[in-house]
Design a protein around this motif. Structure first.
Motif, PDB file in Angstrom:
ATOM      1  N   ASP A 166       3.358   3.264  -6.249  1.00  0.00           N
ATOM      2  CA  ASP A 166       2.590   4.130  -7.151  1.00  0.00           C
ATOM      3  C   ASP A 166       3.498   5.036  -7.975  1.00  0.00           C
ATOM      4  O   ASP A 166       3.228   5.295  -9.141  1.00  0.00           O
ATOM      5  CB  ASP A 166       1.597   4.982  -6.356  1.00  0.00           C
ATOM      6  N   GLU A 219       0.820  -1.215   0.000  1.00  0.00           N
ATOM      7  CA  GLU A 219       0.000   0.000   0.000  1.00  0.00           C
ATOM      8  C   GLU A 219       0.854   1.266   0.000  1.00  0.00           C
ATOM      9  O   GLU A 219       0.354   2.372  -0.179  1.00  0.00           O
ATOM     10  CB  GLU A 219      -0.949   0.015   1.209  1.00  0.00           C
ATOM     11  N   SER A 220       2.172   1.143   0.148  1.00  0.00           N
ATOM     12  CA  SER A 220       3.080   2.295   0.177  1.00  0.00           C
ATOM     13  C   SER A 220       3.069   3.031  -1.158  1.00  0.00           C
ATOM     14  O   SER A 220       3.016   2.416  -2.223  1.00  0.00           O
ATOM     15  CB  SER A 220       4.502   1.839   0.497  1.00  0.00           C
ATOM     16  N   GLU A 221       3.170   4.350  -1.090  1.00  0.00           N
ATOM     17  CA  GLU A 221       3.126   5.144  -2.319  1.00  0.00           C
ATOM     18  C   GLU A 221       4.370   4.963  -3.195  1.00  0.00           C
ATOM     19  O   GLU A 221       4.363   5.344  -4.364  1.00  0.00           O
ATOM     20  CB  GLU A 221       2.855   6.604  -1.996  1.00  0.00           C
TER      21      GLU A 221
END
Length: 165
Positions: free
Chosen positions: A120, A115-117
């Protein structure tokens, strides 16, 4: 369909385990084992002719040009891809006009949760490269694994990777 995998990891750890889990016939380019100098932006290549550097740049980039499918695999280093992989990506400029229309996949392995950016940021970079070169992104696969061997122990990740292609 000819596939080339660019392994951006300088270690034999979780990124290599992810590549092996793909279980496909592909040539693997080990980014830390080739002598590819950084692009100097000299323009001599005109995006078609190859690089004038006296190193492995043209040999490596020719393999990428000849492939129908490119898979980029990297651990996360400081919220991005490794320097070794980035150097090869940058050097692709020397034959960028020949790289249009490829299929690509991206595998990212980081120590933080998925879920860490950081994941992304890397995905966005490949999305923009894909838009520029008219690449079709087949998959973006992110995995959390810290210690060597962690990914191999994660049955869900191994199963996902095995079913990507």
């Amino acid at each position: 369909m000819k596939t080339v995998i660019i392994n951006g990891s300088p270690r034999k750890g979780n990124t290599l385990a992810a590549i092996k889990a793909l279980n496909i016939d592909a040539e693997i380019i080990y980014a830390d084992k080739v002598d590819v100098s950084p692009c100097k932006g000299c323009g001599a290549c005109t995006m078609t002719n190859g690089c004038i550097a006296k190193d492995d740049s043209n040999e490596v980039i020719d393999k990428i040009v000849e492939a129908d499918r490119i898979i980029f695999a990297t651990p996360v280093y400081w919220w991005g891809v490794t320097a070794q992989l980035k150097t090869i990506i940058d050097k692709c400029y020397c034959k960028g006009a020949h790289l249009k229309g490829k299929e690509i996949g991206v595998i990212v392995v980081g120590g933080d949760g998925v879920e860490s950016e950081q994941y992304d940021l890397i995905k966005r970079q490949f999305e923009l490269i894909s838009q520029y070169l008219d690449w079709k992104m087949l998959f973006y696969s992110k995995h959390s694994a810290s210690a060597i061997g962690d990914l191999e122990k994660n049955e869900d990740s191994i199963r996902e990777l095995g079913g990507l292609l």
